[in-house]
Design an enzyme around this catalytic site. Structure first.
Site, short mmCIF file in Angstrom:
data_model
loop_
_atom_site.label_atom_id
_atom_site.label_comp_id
_atom_site.label_asym_id
_atom_site.label_seq_id
_atom_site.Cartn_x
_atom_site.Cartn_y
_atom_site.Cartn_z
N VAL A 12 1.02 -1.31 -0.01
CA VAL A 12 -0.03 -0.09 -0.25
C VAL A 12 0.88 1.09 -0.07
CG1 VAL A 12 -1.75 1.38 1.31
CG2 VAL A 12 -1.78 -1.32 1.29
N ASP A 49 -6.19 -3.46 18.33
CA ASP A 49 -5.02 -2.65 18.37
C ASP A 49 -5.07 -1.40 17.72
OD1 ASP A 49 -2.40 -1.83 19.51
OD2 ASP A 49 -1.51 -2.88 17.92
N ASN A 107 -1.89 2.32 13.06
CA ASN A 107 -2.50 1.13 12.19
C ASN A 107 -3.44 1.46 11.19
OD1 ASN A 107 -0.66 -0.67 13.34
ND2 ASN A 107 -1.93 -1.05 15.12
N1 LIG Z 1 0.85 -3.86 3.09
C1 LIG Z 1 1.77 -2.77 3.28
N2 LIG Z 1 2.20 -1.94 2.36
C2 LIG Z 1 2.96 -0.85 2.73
N3 LIG Z 1 3.46 -0.72 4.03
C3 LIG Z 1 2.79 -1.49 5.17
C4 LIG Z 1 2.06 -2.33 4.73
N4 LIG Z 1 2.03 -3.21 5.81
C5 LIG Z 1 2.73 -2.50 6.70
N5 LIG Z 1 3.30 -1.58 6.24
C6 LIG Z 1 4.17 -0.46 7.13
O1 LIG Z 1 4.91 -1.08 8.05
C7 LIG Z 1 4.56 -0.57 9.29
C8 LIG Z 1 4.52 -1.80 10.37
O2 LIG Z 1 3.30 -2.45 9.97
P1 LIG Z 1 2.47 -3.08 11.08
O3 LIG Z 1 1.77 -2.04 11.82
O4 LIG Z 1 1.46 -4.00 10.43
O5 LIG Z 1 3.38 -3.80 11.95
P2 LIG Z 1 3.76 -3.64 13.43
O6 LIG Z 1 3.97 -4.92 14.08
O7 LIG Z 1 2.85 -2.70 14.33
O8 LIG Z 1 5.09 -3.25 13.77
P3 LIG Z 1 5.52 -1.99 14.63
O9 LIG Z 1 6.12 -2.88 15.86
O10 LIG Z 1 6.66 -1.20 13.76
O11 LIG Z 1 4.31 -1.22 15.01
C9 LIG Z 1 3.35 0.21 9.34
O12 LIG Z 1 3.03 1.27 9.88
C10 LIG Z 1 3.30 0.71 7.56
O13 LIG Z 1 4.05 1.79 7.33
MG LIG Z 2 1.41 -1.26 13.75
#
Ligand SMILES: Nc1ncnc2c1ncn2[C@@H]1O[C@H](COP(=O)(O)OP(=O)(O)OP(=O)(O)O)[C@@H](O)[C@H]1O
Ligand SMILES: [Mg+2]
Length: 298
Positions: free
Chosen positions: A189, A227, A232
């Site tokens: 995305v 969450d 998010n």
């Molecule tokens: N499908 C996707 N396309 C583009 N970017 C993504 C996608 N999924 C996640 N991200 C990016 O990666 C980051 C972390 O993803 P996610 O929130 O799912 O993991 P998280 O476990 O919360 O990681 P963190 O511990 O860093 O918060 C998001 O904030 C986003 O910027």
């Molecule tokens: Mg996250």
């Protein structure tokens, strides 16, 4: 070079018999924290000298740790296994740049043979507490290792399942293509996190879009993210994307009501503080549950 880049590079160096030994270790993580070489020899079907040679190589590539008496698979080893599986399924051919290196996950861009870009989320739950324990107590034995790898595989499976259920019914989540071990491959995305956006042309519409997605996930699929916050939700200028689902709960969860309201509350609080958009928790909560058709946003 990041640890994932190193893993990507090691894929070209890992030989067939290295893979056999690496996969043997993988099979044994459910039974051991430290795996005796005799078990690895047995499961791999290779002879002792060969296995010792391969264990040394894998150790040198930092895909496993250990010596003599026992060996453990580490996160980089599981990364290699997962990446290789995506490559074999023609879903990835090269690693791109890091997208998000966070607390509980590393998200990285990958490119397939057709030049299409995807994102892979590698779970890293336990990484922080692992370090904290080492710092605090000077040892890692109880929290180290395989238990965390298994936790991360479960988290990836759960997130994958949520995305596979939500995307087909039109909830705005990234489309998940495949899962391997602790990694989920999904469509990339192009959108910043809501928390990083300073100006929105029509914040009320964006808020409505988020609440409407929460509502449909809950009413149609019976799923609550639990969450949810401005970290998010991604916004690409036209629509929102709700990400990060490994901790979702189902409608029959004993705390579902509290978790649903907390998700809604976090979003409302953010919109009020940053964009001066007001919506009462009760109004949003009734709307999301389908008790009221009307959503009052001021
Ligand atoms: N499908 C996707 N396309 C583009 N970017 C993504 C996608 N999924 C996640 N991200 C990016 O990666 C980051 C972390 O993803 P996610 O929130 O799912 O993991 P998280 O476990 O919360 O990681 P963190 O511990 O860093 O918060 C998001 O904030 C986003 O910027
Ligand atoms: Mg996250």
């Amino acid at each position: 070079m990041s640890s994932l880049d190193r893993v990507g590079k090691s894929l070209t160096e890992i030989e067939e018999k290295d893979w056999i030994v690496l996969h043997a270790l993988e099979r044994l993580i459910f039974s051991y924290e430290v795996i005796p070489p005799a078990r690895i020899i047995r499961v791999s079907g290779l002879d002792r000298a060969e296995v010792e040679f391969r264990l040394n190589r894998l150790n040198g590539m930092k895909l496993i740790v250990g010596k003599g008496k026992g060996y453990s698979l580490v996160s980089a080893g599981l990364d290699a296994i997962a990446l290789n599986a995506f490559v074999k399924r023609n879903l990835a051919s090269a690693l791109g740049k890091a997208i998000g290196m966070g607390k509980e996950s590393d998200v990285i861009e990958v490119i397939n043979d057709l030049g299409e870009e995807y994102a892979i989320k590698f779970y890293r739950i336990g990484r922080i507490s692992f370090r904290a324990v080492r710092r605090k107590r000077g040892y890692t034995s109880t929290l180290a290792g395989h238990r965390w790898l298994i936790t991360n595989m479960k988290a990836a499976k759960k997130e994958y399942d949520a995305l596979r259920r939500l995307h087909p019914i039109g909830i705005s989540v990234p489309e998940a293509i495949a899962r391997e071990r602790h990694a989920v491959l999904m469509r990339k995305v192009e959108a910043p996190m809501l928390s990083d956006i300073e100006v929105l042309d029509s914040p009320k519409e964006v808020l409505y879009d988020i609440l409407d997605n929460i509502k449909r996930a809950y009413m149609v699929e019976g799923i609550v993210n639990s969450d949810l916050s401005e970290y998010n939700v991604l916004y690409d200028g036209e629509r929102v994307w709700i990400i990060d689902w490994p901790q979702y709960v189902e409608k029959d969860h004993p705390n579902v009501s509290v978790l649903l309201d907390r998700d809604i509350f976090n979003i409302l609080k953010f919109f009020k503080k940053k964009f001066k958009v007001d919506c009462k928790l009760e109004s949003a909560s009734f709307y999301v549950r389908g008790w009221s058709e009307k959503l009052e946003i001021f």
